[in-house]
Design a protein around this motif. Structure first.
Motif, PDB file in Angstrom:
ATOM      1  N   ALA A  12     -18.364 -14.133   0.159  1.00  0.00           N
ATOM      2  CA  ALA A  12     -17.663 -14.902  -0.785  1.00  0.00           C
ATOM      3  C   ALA A  12     -17.419 -13.824  -2.189  1.00  0.00           C
ATOM      4  CB  ALA A  12     -18.723 -16.116  -1.320  1.00  0.00           C
ATOM      5  N   GLY A  13     -17.978 -12.722  -2.128  1.00  0.00           N
ATOM      6  CA  GLY A  13     -17.852 -11.944  -3.332  1.00  0.00           C
ATOM      7  C   GLY A  13     -16.863 -10.866  -3.047  1.00  0.00           C
ATOM      8  N   THR A  14     -16.122 -10.841  -2.049  1.00  0.00           N
ATOM      9  CA  THR A  14     -15.151  -9.787  -1.654  1.00  0.00           C
ATOM     10  C   THR A  14     -13.890 -10.173  -2.748  1.00  0.00           C
ATOM     11  OG1 THR A  14     -15.941  -9.450   0.708  1.00  0.00           O
ATOM     12  CG2 THR A  14     -13.744  -8.789  -0.155  1.00  0.00           C
ATOM     13  N   ASP A  15     -13.443  -8.977  -3.282  1.00  0.00           N
ATOM     14  CA  ASP A  15     -12.214  -9.085  -4.216  1.00  0.00           C
ATOM     15  C   ASP A  15     -11.125  -9.491  -3.402  1.00  0.00           C
ATOM     16  OD1 ASP A  15      -9.866  -7.875  -5.767  1.00  0.00           O
ATOM     17  OD2 ASP A  15     -11.359  -7.992  -7.315  1.00  0.00           O
ATOM     18  N   THR A  16     -10.415 -10.402  -4.102  1.00  0.00           N
ATOM     19  CA  THR A  16      -9.007 -10.743  -3.198  1.00  0.00           C
ATOM     20  C   THR A  16      -8.342  -9.610  -2.859  1.00  0.00           C
ATOM     21  OG1 THR A  16      -9.203 -13.110  -4.134  1.00  0.00           O
ATOM     22  CG2 THR A  16      -7.058 -12.613  -3.027  1.00  0.00           C
ATOM     23  N   GLU A  17      -7.945  -8.925  -3.801  1.00  0.00           N
ATOM     24  CA  GLU A  17      -7.128  -7.562  -3.751  1.00  0.00           C
ATOM     25  C   GLU A  17      -7.697  -6.758  -2.700  1.00  0.00           C
ATOM     26  OE1 GLU A  17      -5.153  -3.935  -6.469  1.00  0.00           O
ATOM     27  OE2 GLU A  17      -7.346  -4.583  -6.856  1.00  0.00           O
ATOM     28  N   VAL A  18      -8.742  -6.635  -2.370  1.00  0.00           N
ATOM     29  CA  VAL A  18      -9.315  -5.681  -1.397  1.00  0.00           C
ATOM     30  C   VAL A  18      -9.100  -6.306   0.102  1.00  0.00           C
ATOM     31  CG1 VAL A  18     -11.397  -4.604  -0.327  1.00  0.00           C
ATOM     32  CG2 VAL A  18     -11.272  -4.447  -2.795  1.00  0.00           C
ATOM     33  N   LEU A  19      -9.297  -7.602  -0.150  1.00  0.00           N
ATOM     34  CA  LEU A  19      -8.925  -8.499   1.361  1.00  0.00           C
ATOM     35  C   LEU A  19      -7.532  -8.208   1.652  1.00  0.00           C
ATOM     36  CD1 LEU A  19      -9.796 -10.328   3.620  1.00  0.00           C
ATOM     37  CD2 LEU A  19      -9.461 -12.348   2.008  1.00  0.00           C
ATOM     38  N   ASN A  20      -6.733  -8.642   0.502  1.00  0.00           N
ATOM     39  CA  ASN A  20      -5.237  -8.315   0.928  1.00  0.00           C
ATOM     40  C   ASN A  20      -4.868  -6.759   1.449  1.00  0.00           C
ATOM     41  OD1 ASN A  20      -4.536 -10.904   0.311  1.00  0.00           O
ATOM     42  ND2 ASN A  20      -4.151 -10.419  -1.929  1.00  0.00           N
ATOM     43  N   LEU A  21      -5.538  -5.761   0.945  1.00  0.00           N
ATOM     44  CA  LEU A  21      -5.216  -4.524   1.308  1.00  0.00           C
ATOM     45  C   LEU A  21      -5.933  -4.204   2.930  1.00  0.00           C
ATOM     46  CD1 LEU A  21      -6.463  -2.472  -2.096  1.00  0.00           C
ATOM     47  CD2 LEU A  21      -3.949  -2.423  -0.778  1.00  0.00           C
ATOM     48  N   ALA A  22      -6.901  -4.919   3.138  1.00  0.00           N
ATOM     49  CA  ALA A  22      -7.493  -4.655   4.336  1.00  0.00           C
ATOM     50  C   ALA A  22      -6.345  -5.539   5.448  1.00  0.00           C
ATOM     51  CB  ALA A  22      -8.715  -5.390   4.521  1.00  0.00           C
ATOM     52  N   LEU A  23      -5.872  -6.470   4.942  1.00  0.00           N
ATOM     53  CA  LEU A  23      -4.845  -7.255   5.894  1.00  0.00           C
ATOM     54  C   LEU A  23      -3.640  -6.500   6.131  1.00  0.00           C
ATOM     55  CD1 LEU A  23      -5.507 -10.854   4.538  1.00  0.00           C
ATOM     56  CD2 LEU A  23      -5.998 -10.138   6.903  1.00  0.00           C
ATOM     57  N   GLU A  24      -3.202  -5.771   4.791  1.00  0.00           N
ATOM     58  CA  GLU A  24      -2.070  -4.936   5.049  1.00  0.00           C
ATOM     59  C   GLU A  24      -2.441  -3.753   5.900  1.00  0.00           C
ATOM     60  OE1 GLU A  24       1.093  -2.657   2.042  1.00  0.00           O
ATOM     61  OE2 GLU A  24      -0.574  -3.593   1.203  1.00  0.00           O
ATOM     62  N   LEU A  25      -3.395  -3.159   5.709  1.00  0.00           N
ATOM     63  CA  LEU A  25      -3.798  -2.200   6.784  1.00  0.00           C
ATOM     64  C   LEU A  25      -3.872  -2.470   8.388  1.00  0.00           C
ATOM     65  CD1 LEU A  25      -5.317   0.917   7.240  1.00  0.00           C
ATOM     66  CD2 LEU A  25      -7.459  -0.458   6.985  1.00  0.00           C
ATOM     67  N   VAL A  26      -4.487  -3.797   8.516  1.00  0.00           N
ATOM     68  CA  VAL A  26      -4.331  -4.242   9.904  1.00  0.00           C
ATOM     69  C   VAL A  26      -2.862  -4.295  10.292  1.00  0.00           C
ATOM     70  CG1 VAL A  26      -5.027  -6.108  11.283  1.00  0.00           C
ATOM     71  CG2 VAL A  26      -6.592  -5.204   9.566  1.00  0.00           C
ATOM     72  N   MET A  51       0.966  -1.274   0.207  1.00  0.00           N
ATOM     73  CA  MET A  51      -0.014  -0.059   0.125  1.00  0.00           C
ATOM     74  C   MET A  51       0.856   1.181  -0.080  1.00  0.00           C
ATOM     75  SD  MET A  51      -2.731   1.219   2.815  1.00  0.00           S
ATOM     76  CE  MET A  51      -3.266  -0.537   2.942  1.00  0.00           C
ATOM     77  N   ARG A  52       0.750   2.126  -0.967  1.00  0.00           N
ATOM     78  CA  ARG A  52       1.422   3.145  -1.082  1.00  0.00           C
ATOM     79  C   ARG A  52       0.800   4.811  -0.828  1.00  0.00           C
ATOM     80  NH1 ARG A  52       4.753   2.471  -6.650  1.00  0.00           N
ATOM     81  NH2 ARG A  52       5.934   0.488  -6.147  1.00  0.00           N
ATOM     82  N   SER A  53      -0.738   4.343  -1.122  1.00  0.00           N
ATOM     83  CA  SER A  53      -1.538   5.614  -0.724  1.00  0.00           C
ATOM     84  C   SER A  53      -2.942   5.229  -0.120  1.00  0.00           C
ATOM     85  CB  SER A  53      -1.768   6.411  -2.148  1.00  0.00           C
ATOM     86  OG  SER A  53      -2.310   5.660  -3.059  1.00  0.00           O
ATOM     87  N   ALA A  54      -3.355   6.063   0.612  1.00  0.00           N
ATOM     88  CA  ALA A  54      -4.829   5.874   1.305  1.00  0.00           C
ATOM     89  C   ALA A  54      -5.520   7.077   1.253  1.00  0.00           C
ATOM     90  CB  ALA A  54      -4.599   5.190   2.503  1.00  0.00           C
ATOM     91  N   LEU A  55      -6.890   7.048   1.629  1.00  0.00           N
ATOM     92  CA  LEU A  55      -7.721   8.289   1.685  1.00  0.00           C
ATOM     93  C   LEU A  55      -8.530   7.821   2.987  1.00  0.00           C
ATOM     94  CD1 LEU A  55      -9.227  10.838   0.926  1.00  0.00           C
ATOM     95  CD2 LEU A  55     -10.735   9.316  -0.683  1.00  0.00           C
ATOM     96  N   VAL A  56      -8.438   8.732   4.085  1.00  0.00           N
ATOM     97  CA  VAL A  56      -9.197   8.398   5.113  1.00  0.00           C
ATOM     98  C   VAL A  56     -10.193   9.531   5.190  1.00  0.00           C
ATOM     99  CG1 VAL A  56      -8.929   8.536   7.883  1.00  0.00           C
ATOM    100  CG2 VAL A  56      -7.192   7.538   6.446  1.00  0.00           C
ATOM    101  N   ILE A  57     -11.424   9.078   5.416  1.00  0.00           N
ATOM    102  CA  ILE A  57     -12.777   9.948   5.216  1.00  0.00           C
ATOM    103  C   ILE A  57     -13.243   9.901   6.482  1.00  0.00           C
ATOM    104  CG2 ILE A  57     -14.859  10.548   4.065  1.00  0.00           C
ATOM    105  CD1 ILE A  57     -13.858   8.943   1.684  1.00  0.00           C
ATOM    106  N   GLY A  58     -13.107  11.060   7.235  1.00  0.00           N
ATOM    107  CA  GLY A  58     -13.590  11.022   8.599  1.00  0.00           C
ATOM    108  C   GLY A  58     -12.460  11.193   9.722  1.00  0.00           C
ATOM    109  N   THR A  59     -12.158  12.335  10.053  1.00  0.00           N
ATOM    110  CA  THR A  59     -10.940  12.694  10.876  1.00  0.00           C
ATOM    111  C   THR A  59     -11.128  12.702  12.441  1.00  0.00           C
ATOM    112  OG1 THR A  59     -10.870  14.861  10.264  1.00  0.00           O
ATOM    113  CG2 THR A  59      -9.506  13.522   9.126  1.00  0.00           C
ATOM    114  N   GLY A  60     -12.111  11.672  13.061  1.00  0.00           N
ATOM    115  CA  GLY A  60     -12.077  11.730  14.387  1.00  0.00           C
ATOM    116  C   GLY A  60     -11.020  10.853  14.971  1.00  0.00           C
ATOM    117  N   LEU A  61     -11.461  10.367  16.224  1.00  0.00           N
ATOM    118  CA  LEU A  61     -10.519   9.556  16.922  1.00  0.00           C
ATOM    119  C   LEU A  61      -9.996   8.333  16.136  1.00  0.00           C
ATOM    120  CD1 LEU A  61      -9.170   8.355  19.364  1.00  0.00           C
ATOM    121  CD2 LEU A  61     -11.124   7.172  20.128  1.00  0.00           C
ATOM    122  N   ILE A  62     -10.911   7.506  15.526  1.00  0.00           N
ATOM    123  CA  ILE A  62     -10.560   6.204  14.662  1.00  0.00           C
ATOM    124  C   ILE A  62      -9.768   6.598  13.290  1.00  0.00           C
ATOM    125  CG2 ILE A  62     -11.271   4.075  14.028  1.00  0.00           C
ATOM    126  CD1 ILE A  62     -11.431   4.094  16.753  1.00  0.00           C
ATOM    127  N   GLY A  63     -10.263   7.449  12.808  1.00  0.00           N
ATOM    128  CA  GLY A  63      -9.734   7.924  11.439  1.00  0.00           C
ATOM    129  C   GLY A  63      -8.564   8.259  11.414  1.00  0.00           C
TER     130      GLY A  63
END
Length: 361
Positions: free
Chosen positions: A140-154, A1-13
């Motif tokens: 079952a319909g989640t794109d594998t690339e999106v799951l990998n990005l989510a795991l990288e975020l975590v 992951m090189r870039s991200a957009l965070v929408i909502g800049t409260g505590l969690i965001g």
């Protein structure tokens, strides 16, 4: 992951943005409140400038009622290759997103199990998620690339991924998060009009129970409005237990010895059920709860005292597994409760006494 957009800049965001920025990801910040964006950017969470094109991952961190419309807007403008939200409920946003006609294959619902009583970007920290569970709810319909990005975020936030069904997640958080918030608030509400003499008797027990009652009511109305059914189900079960407990306590007032015995048995039963449930709460490093020995030390309210007691424990070769501080009302002193392995408790007690600490049994 090189870039991200965070929408909502409260505590969690903002905490997500701080963690990503600290690990080399270019983070763009959005919020309907420009002042919050400026504050988050000033903290080093990212840039106010919009991205030139689609980023790798868009993270939506807004109240549950707004999650689906904000996600839908981000998808429509092709803001990212993948989309993820961090709302505290998961079933409703997914269903609402589908109802809005959005392609949900590039979306994954998530929920980091972390937070604080304070809200807003100034309460954020890059370490908020370290070692904490982060629920992912792919389908079952989640794109594998999106799951990998989510795991990288975590991984970048140093959290622990936990994969769950969205509705199972909502039932789980109703029990372990949403209901405790309401019960804490209900107990704290008894203090609002209590006499001053009663309030002055507050000890560590009431502080523990009411700690999260300091949370933002508006935020919790949003959360509970998105998960009312499962929370009501748990509260109904608690209410039934309360009714039985009230009857048992009334029985203890009876002149009938048989009724008093039944009341005592009822109270003991609920306390033992509580013991059994508490024993299932994960302990240190997520393992089963350990039976620690407590070494209680009288400590004065002066700078450096905590550092000194931890240094003395270290010199004794003892690892402190956990710690609690019980403050003495109206005094500049308190008790530090050092939780250690039972085998080393005598060693620590002797070492601290030798260094002049006052040990309390």
């Amino acid at each position: 992951m090189r870039s991200a957009l965070v929408i909502g800049t409260g505590l969690i965001g903002t905490s997500v943005a701080l963690a990503l920025s600290a690990r080399g990801v270019r983070v763009h910040l959005e919020d309907r409140d420009p002042e919050q964006v400026r504050t988050a950017a000033a903290l080093g969470a990212g840039t106010e400038a919009p991205p030139d094109g689609p980023v790798d991952l868009a993270v939506v961190s807004v109240p549950p009622a707004l999650t689906a419309p904000v996600l839908a807007d981000a998808v429509r403008r092709e803001a990212a290759r993948g989309y993820l939200d961090v709302a505290s409920v998961k079933g409703r946003p997914r269903r609402e997103l589908a109802d809005l006609g959005c392609d949900t294959t590039r979306y994954l619902g998530s929920h980091p199990m972390a937070g604080r009583e304070r809200s807003g970007p100034l309460a954020a920290t890059a370490e908020l998620f370290e070692g904490r569970p982060w629920v992912l709810t792919p389908t079952a319909g989640t794109d594998t690339e999106v799951l990998n990005l989510a795991l990288e975020l975590v991984a970048l936030c140093r959290a622990v991924p936990v994969v769950m069904d969205a509705d199972a997640h909502d039932r789980a958080v109703a029990l372990v998060s949403h209901t405790p918030q309401l019960l804490s608030s209900l107990v704290a509400a008894r203090l609002a009009e209590a006499g001053e003499a009663a309030v002055r008797l507050c000890g560590q027990g009431i502080r523990d129970v009411t700690r999260i009652a300091a949370s933002d009511p508006a935020m919790w109305v949003d959360i509970l409005s998105a998960n009312p059914g499962p929370v009501a189900d748990v509260l109904a079960e608690v209410a039934a237990d309360l009714d039985e407990t009230v009857r048992a306590l009334r029985a203890l007032e009876s002149a009938d010895e048989h009724k008093r015995a039944g009341g005592a048995a009822g109270i003991e039963a609920v306390l033992r059920r509580g013991n059994a449930g508490r024993a299932r709460v994960p302990g240190k490093h997520g393992a089963a709860p350990a039976a620690y020995e407590t070494v209680a030390v009288l400590i004065s309210d002066r700078p450096g005292e905590l550092a000194r007691i931890f240094a003395d424990a270290g010199r004794a070769g003892v690892n402190v597994e956990d710690v609690r501080i019980e403050h003495a009302t109206g005094q500049q002193a308190g008790l530090v409760q050092l939780m250690v392995q039972p085998a080393v408790a005598p060693v620590l007690t002797a070492a601290l006494r030798e260094r002049g600490w006052s040990i309390r049994q």
